[in-house]
Design a protein around this motif. Structure first.
Motif, PDB file in Angstrom:
ATOM      1  N   GLY A 239      39.573  41.095  43.430  1.00  0.00           N
ATOM      2  CA  GLY A 239      40.632  41.747  42.670  1.00  0.00           C
ATOM      3  C   GLY A 239      41.921  40.982  42.843  1.00  0.00           C
ATOM      4  N   GLY A 240      42.981  41.532  42.312  1.00  0.00           N
ATOM      5  CA  GLY A 240      44.260  40.864  42.446  1.00  0.00           C
ATOM      6  C   GLY A 240      45.359  41.638  41.768  1.00  0.00           C
ATOM      7  N   VAL A 241      46.521  41.009  41.747  1.00  0.00           N
ATOM      8  CA  VAL A 241      47.689  41.618  41.117  1.00  0.00           C
ATOM      9  C   VAL A 241      48.367  40.584  40.231  1.00  0.00           C
ATOM     10  N   ARG A 242      48.906  41.042  39.127  1.00  0.00           N
ATOM     11  CA  ARG A 242      49.637  40.172  38.213  1.00  0.00           C
ATOM     12  C   ARG A 242      50.943  40.854  37.838  1.00  0.00           C
ATOM     13  N   LEU A 243      51.970  40.059  37.638  1.00  0.00           N
ATOM     14  CA  LEU A 243      53.280  40.579  37.256  1.00  0.00           C
ATOM     15  C   LEU A 243      53.710  39.930  35.940  1.00  0.00           C
ATOM     16  N   SER A 244      54.450  40.697  35.151  1.00  0.00           N
ATOM     17  CA  SER A 244      55.122  40.094  34.003  1.00  0.00           C
ATOM     18  C   SER A 244      56.489  40.744  33.877  1.00  0.00           C
ATOM     19  N   ASN A 245      57.434  39.980  33.362  1.00  0.00           N
ATOM     20  CA  ASN A 245      58.789  40.517  33.228  1.00  0.00           C
ATOM     21  C   ASN A 245      59.248  41.098  34.564  1.00  0.00           C
ATOM     22  N   ASP A 246      58.715  40.552  35.657  1.00  0.00           N
ATOM     23  CA  ASP A 246      58.941  40.957  37.048  1.00  0.00           C
ATOM     24  C   ASP A 246      58.363  42.330  37.408  1.00  0.00           C
ATOM     25  N   TRP A 247      58.668  43.357  36.610  1.00  0.00           N
ATOM     26  CA  TRP A 247      58.288  44.687  37.105  1.00  0.00           C
ATOM     27  C   TRP A 247      57.168  45.370  36.315  1.00  0.00           C
ATOM     28  N   ASN A 248      56.630  44.738  35.300  1.00  0.00           N
ATOM     29  CA  ASN A 248      55.398  45.261  34.710  1.00  0.00           C
ATOM     30  C   ASN A 248      54.239  44.639  35.468  1.00  0.00           C
ATOM     31  N   THR A 249      53.358  45.462  35.977  1.00  0.00           N
ATOM     32  CA  THR A 249      52.350  44.922  36.889  1.00  0.00           C
ATOM     33  C   THR A 249      50.982  45.504  36.604  1.00  0.00           C
ATOM     34  N   VAL A 250      49.967  44.773  37.037  1.00  0.00           N
ATOM     35  CA  VAL A 250      48.614  45.300  36.962  1.00  0.00           C
ATOM     36  C   VAL A 250      47.892  44.975  38.264  1.00  0.00           C
ATOM     37  N   LEU A 251      47.203  45.988  38.787  1.00  0.00           N
ATOM     38  CA  LEU A 251      46.301  45.824  39.924  1.00  0.00           C
ATOM     39  C   LEU A 251      44.891  46.007  39.378  1.00  0.00           C
ATOM     40  N   PHE A 252      43.975  45.166  39.807  1.00  0.00           N
ATOM     41  CA  PHE A 252      42.607  45.317  39.304  1.00  0.00           C
ATOM     42  C   PHE A 252      41.621  44.951  40.406  1.00  0.00           C
ATOM     43  N   SER A 253      40.460  45.577  40.357  1.00  0.00           N
ATOM     44  CA  SER A 253      39.441  45.251  41.357  1.00  0.00           C
ATOM     45  C   SER A 253      38.070  45.571  40.802  1.00  0.00           C
ATOM     46  N   GLU A 254      37.078  45.044  41.494  1.00  0.00           N
ATOM     47  CA  GLU A 254      35.681  45.255  41.116  1.00  0.00           C
ATOM     48  C   GLU A 254      34.966  45.893  42.304  1.00  0.00           C
ATOM     49  N   SER A 255      34.453  47.093  42.113  1.00  0.00           N
ATOM     50  CA  SER A 255      33.760  47.721  43.235  1.00  0.00           C
ATOM     51  C   SER A 255      32.434  47.012  43.473  1.00  0.00           C
ATOM     52  N   GLY A 256      31.980  47.073  44.730  1.00  0.00           N
ATOM     53  CA  GLY A 256      30.714  46.440  45.083  1.00  0.00           C
ATOM     54  C   GLY A 256      30.796  44.937  45.209  1.00  0.00           C
ATOM     55  N   THR A 257      32.014  44.408  45.392  1.00  0.00           N
ATOM     56  CA  THR A 257      32.157  42.946  45.460  1.00  0.00           C
ATOM     57  C   THR A 257      32.909  42.522  46.704  1.00  0.00           C
ATOM     58  N   ASP A 258      32.720  43.237  47.799  1.00  0.00           N
ATOM     59  CA  ASP A 258      33.497  42.917  48.988  1.00  0.00           C
ATOM     60  C   ASP A 258      33.376  41.440  49.335  1.00  0.00           C
TER      61      ASP A 258
END
Ligand code: FES
Ligand SMILES: [Fe+2]
Length: 421
Positions: A239-258
């Motif tokens: 998973g990871g995090v992405r930012l745009s315009n500094d404060w618009n953000t997305v967190l994403f991950s995939e379960s079962g992928t430790d």
């Protein structure tokens, strides 16, 4: 009055350019709150107003807020969506007093019955020409001069945004343009949606404690024991995090992928207990969703579009959360659950069942409101003391892991810019 003059910058900020710490005064000062309503919510921001699917037909309307300002969203006969401040042009009363409904094309203020059309133009004033030769408005009174305060609106793939700033760039640019944030918004709003329901919760906290929470992957595996126990989210996942315009953000991950195999109990860990097998559900069908619905492995997406919107996918559930600030220590959180118009009955049932994971009493999201409350309780008299936002570094940038507060640092970076702090 210029808010920049009204509110002196006497907060104990770290040096300009640093975003790894903020003074607690931003969470409890009513003057800071007033400044936010001026410079952020009525400033150069797009504020989420609702889903286009909430006003599907001409005449439909929905009452909502931009910051603490009441506004109304309507759909007119031309099929377009309009919005205006819900403050009567006569003497300031609320024109629309219910949450939603359908009108015949006019909205009448109960006080003296001035009425306005769906676009917010004044179309009727009782006794305008007087009664029996008495009273009436002056000859130079022109109804065209008294519309409701209009709000610029954009329907972005079914998510409706509004701004008081008529010079704003469009929503796509505001979200980040060619950015991962835009991609994730379009991934979720990839076809017409249908509303499944609403929930509202009132939270005794400054709205920014909740904004921080929605940008915080650090807490997700630590605070939310349900996540950990049932493997829906672990900090070791892909998973990871992405930012745009500094404060618009997305967190994403995939379960079962430790990424660390030692953390993974079995290959279908998302259905197994993680902590010594002590916990299970009476009905495990809650977790038996439909894999690969978006033709990828992503099982969690938390988009935080500032200042007021969270868009989320957790497993097969979809929801938007609107943050509605009330004052420096209270906000309302409005949840709208949705699916797609073309969902089959089985997917309808999956989404409805998995709503138990989210919302005010959701097995995952219940703690988020409480975390905001316990922060607010603790900082009631703290002004100069600062928090610590150094997990994953001191700057704000994209990261390909979930052990970070980089997205919160991005929020404060933009906040200081907009607030001129
Ligand atoms: S305040 Fe609305 S009609 Fe008078
Ligand atoms: Fe959370």
């Amino acid at each position: 009055m210029d808010a920049r003059v009204m509110t002196p910058n006497d907060l104990n900020w770290p040096p300009a350019g640093e975003c790894d710490s903020v003074p607690y005064g931003v969470f409890n000062d009513p003057e800071v709150f007033d400044r936010e309503m001026e410079l952020i919510y009525q400033g150069p921001t797009w504020n989420f107003l609702g889903l286009a699917a909430e006003v599907p037909n001409a005449g439909d309307y929905k009452a909502t807020f931009i910051g603490d300002i009441p506004v109304v969203v309507t759909r007119d006969n031309d099929g377009q969506i309009y919005a205006w401040e819900n403050r009567c042009a006569h003497r300031g009363a609320l024109v629309v007093r219910d949450n939603c409904g359908s009108s015949d094309g006019s909205h009448t203020c109960v006080y003296h019955q001035w009425s306005f059309n769906n676009q917010g133009d004044l179309i009727g004033v009782p006794f305008r020409r007087g009664l029996g030769g008495n009273g009436g408005m002056p000859d130079d009174f022109d109804m065209q001069d008294y519309p409701l305060r209009k709000i610029r609106v954009e329907d972005y793939n079914g998510a409706v945004f509004g701004t008081f700033d008529w010079d704003m760039e469009d929503v796509d640019t505001y979200l980040g343009g060619d950015s991962s944030v835009n991609d994730h918004v379009k991934r979720i709003f990839n076809r017409p949606v249908k509303v499944l329901g609403h929930a509202r919760q009132y939270i005794d906290s400054n709205w920014k404690f909740y904004a921080e929470n929605t940008k915080d992957p650090y807490h997700a595996s630590l605070l939310h024991l349900f996540h950990m126990t049932f493997g829906l989210y672990r900090s070791s996942q892909t998973g990871g995090v992405r930012l745009s315009n500094d404060w618009n953000t997305v967190l994403f991950s995939e379960s079962g992928t430790d990424s660390d195999e030692s953390l993974k109990e079995t290959s279908d860990a998302h259905l197994r207990t993680y902590q010594a097998g002590d916990y299970s559900l009476e009905d495990m069908s809650l977790l038996a969703g439909r894999a690969g619905e978006w033709n990828d492995n992503t099982t969690l997406v938390i988009l935080s579009i500032m200042p007021s919107l969270v868009i989320q996918q957790i497993q097969n559930t979809l929801a938007v959360r609107q943050i509605v600030p009330k004052n420096e220590k209270e906000f309302e959180l409005v949840w709208t659950y949705f699916g797609y118009e073309d969902d089959d009955p089985e997917l309808d049932a999956i989404r409805l069942k998995q709503i138990n994971l989210i919302g005010p009493a959701g097995m995952i999201s219940m703690e988020d409101g409480e975390s905001s409350v316990i922060c607010q309780q603790a900082i009631s008299r703290s002004r100069d003391a600062r928090n610590v936002l150094q997990m994953g570094g001191k700057t704000a940038e994209d990261q390909d892991h979930l052990v970070t507060e980089t997205t919160i640092r991005g929020f404060w970076k933009k906040y200081r810019e907009l607030m001129a702090y």
